[in-house]
Design an enzyme around this catalytic site. Structure first.
Site, PDB file in Angstrom:
ATOM      1  N   LYS A 150       3.016 -11.711   4.815  1.00 51.18           N
ATOM      2  CA  LYS A 150       4.230 -11.464   4.035  1.00 51.18           C
ATOM      3  C   LYS A 150       5.283 -12.529   4.333  1.00 51.18           C
ATOM      4  CE  LYS A 150       3.618  -6.445   3.671  1.00 51.18           C
ATOM      5  NZ  LYS A 150       2.180  -6.522   3.890  1.00 51.18           N
ATOM      6  N   LYS A 158      -2.616  -9.965  -1.159  1.00 52.11           N
ATOM      7  CA  LYS A 158      -1.842  -9.786  -2.391  1.00 52.11           C
ATOM      8  C   LYS A 158      -0.469 -10.436  -2.302  1.00 52.11           C
ATOM      9  CE  LYS A 158       1.313  -6.277  -1.500  1.00 52.11           C
ATOM     10  NZ  LYS A 158       1.223  -6.358  -0.069  1.00 52.11           N
ATOM     11  N   GLY A 217       0.804  -1.216   0.000  1.00 49.73           N
ATOM     12  CA  GLY A 217       0.000   0.000   0.000  1.00 49.73           C
ATOM     13  C   GLY A 217       0.833   1.261   0.000  1.00 49.73           C
ATOM     14  N   ASN A 218       2.047   1.205   0.599  1.00 46.14           N
ATOM     15  CA  ASN A 218       2.908   2.377   0.664  1.00 46.14           C
ATOM     16  C   ASN A 218       3.397   2.808  -0.712  1.00 46.14           C
ATOM     17  OD1 ASN A 218       4.263   4.335   2.331  1.00 46.14           O
ATOM     18  ND2 ASN A 218       6.168   3.323   1.810  1.00 46.14           N
ATOM     19  N   LYS A 248      -8.731  -9.523   6.766  1.00 38.43           N
ATOM     20  CA  LYS A 248      -8.077  -8.627   5.820  1.00 38.43           C
ATOM     21  C   LYS A 248      -8.608  -7.203   5.943  1.00 38.43           C
ATOM     22  CE  LYS A 248      -5.233  -7.668   2.533  1.00 38.43           C
ATOM     23  NZ  LYS A 248      -3.795  -7.671   2.820  1.00 38.43           N
TER      24      LYS A 248
END
Length: 306
Positions: free
Chosen positions: A272, A210, A11-12, A131
Site C-alpha cells: 500500500k 490490487k 478486503g474490509n 500474496k
C-alpha cells in the site's frame, strides 16, 4: 469530468473480521463502503474503483479443489478463479452503488470491466510467494503449498506469487468512461495476471497486488487523488508494539526509510505504501490510506506527500 479519483477497496470493504463471508454479509459491507464514496461524487469527481479478492479467490479455489476430490472435476487455474471473483465482486459493487446513488438522488451509470493485467514472465515474484489468499488456518497445512503466519496473529494463510504489474488492458477506455461520468469498476483483485506470448495473452498462477494495480491505473489515467481503503484508520510504525505510532502525513523519503527498516509488513501495508509512493511521484496528486468508514472525514487517514 475534470477531476478523477481512483479508489482501491480493501478486503474490509467486502469481508470483515469475525464474519463468515456469506453473500448477504458481503453485500451489506459493500453497500456501506459505496455510501462512503458519495462525497467524492458530490464533489464532481469521476470515479474508478479497484478491489481486492484475497478471501474470495481463495474460497473459489477451495470449491474447485473439493469438486476435483469429490467428483473428479477439473480444478481451474488461479487466473480463471481470479476472473470469476472479478465478475462476482463487481456485480455486488454495481448493485450497491446503484442503490446508494438512487438514495442520494444522483444519476451516474455504473459499469464493470473484466480486466487483464500484464506481468513479466521472468518477474522475481514468481520465485518468492508473498500474496495471501484464502482462509486463515490455526495450524500450517501440510499440502505442499507455501503458508506464512499472519503478522496480526490470526493464523496461517496460503501465499502465492505476486508479480509487479507492467500494463493494464483497456485502461484508456476506463479513463474515457470515467471522465464521461460513469463509475467504473476495474483491475478487480489486481487484475487477471497474464504474460505476453507469440500467440497472445496467457494466464499465469499468481495474484497481482490490487493496490499496485490500482496505483498503475491511477497513474495511467492521471488521476487527481488515489484512495487506498483498508481495515486500519492510518498507517502505523511499530504496529502492534508498545512503540506503535500513527502517521498523519508520510513523506516519500520517510516512507522509503520505513520500508527499508521493515516497518510495514509484506502482503499487508508495505504494498500500500509503495503504491502511494508510485502515484505521488508520478502524478503529484495525493494518496490517502485509511479505513472505508472514514472517507467523509477531511482529516481521515495517512496522506502520502512529496
Amino acid at each position: 469530468m475534470e477531476k478523477l479519483a481512483m479508489v482501491a477497496l480493501g478486503g474490509n470493504a467486502l469481508l470483515r473480521s469475525g464474519q463468515r463471508g456469506t453473500y448477504q454479509e458481503q453485500c451489506r459491507n459493500v453497500e456501506q463502503t459505496c455510501a462512503q464514496l458519495i462525497h467524492l461524487i458530490r464533489r464532481g469527481y469521476g470515479l474508478v474503483i479497484g478491489h481486492g479478492n484475497g478471501p474470495q479467490v481463495g474460497g473459489v479455489m477451495l470449491q474447485h479443489e473439493a469438486g476435483r476430490q469429490l467428483f473428479g472435476m477439473e480444478a481451474m487455474p488461479m487466473d480463471f478463479c481470479g476472473a470469476q471473483t472479478q465478475g462476482s465482486i463487481a456485480y455486488m459493487i454495481e448493485n450497491a452503488m446503484d442503490k446508494v446513488l438512487r438514495q442520494n438522488g444522483l444519476d451516474r451509470k455504473v459499469v464493470s470491466l473484466v480486466t487483464r493485467v500484464e506481468v513479466a514472465a521472468d518477474d522475481p515474484g514468481f520465485a518468492n510467494p508473498t500474496k495471501p489468499v484464502g482462509p486463515f488456518y490455526k495450524e500450517r497445512p501440510e499440502d505442499g503449498a507455501v503458508y506464512r503466519e499472519d503478522p496480526r496473529a490470526r493464523g496461517w494463510r496460503k501465499v502465492v506469487p505476486s508479480p509487479t504489474p507492467v500494463g493494464i488492458a483497456n485502461i484508456d477506455l476506463v479513463e474515457r468512461l470515467a471522465r464521461e461520468g460513469c463509475i467504473v469498476v476495474t483491475v478487480g483483485g489486481g487484475g487477471i495476471p497474464v504474460v505476453r506470448t507469440e500467440d497472445g495473452w496467457k494466464g499465469v498462477e499468481a495474484v497481482i497486488d490490487k493496490d499496485l494495480a490500482s496505483a498503475m491505473a491511477a497513474v495511467k489515467m492521471c488521476a487527481d487523488e488515489f484512495y487506498i481503503l483498508t481495515d486500519v484508520p492510518k498507517v502505523y510504525i511499530g504496529f502492534r508494539t508498545p512503540q506503535e505510532r500513527a502517521l498523519d502525513v508520510l513523506t516519500i523519503a520517510d516512507a522509503r526509510r520505513y520500508l527499508a527498516e521493515g516497518q510495514f509488513a509484506e502482503g499487508s501495508m508495505a504494498p500500500k505504501v509503495r503504491s502511494g509512493i508510485t502515484f505521488v511521484e508520478s502524478c503529484g496528486g495525493q494518496c490517502i490510506i485509511t479505513e472505508a468508514g472514514r472517507l467523509d472525514d477531511p482529516a481521515c487517514g495517512t496522506r502520502i506527500i512529496p
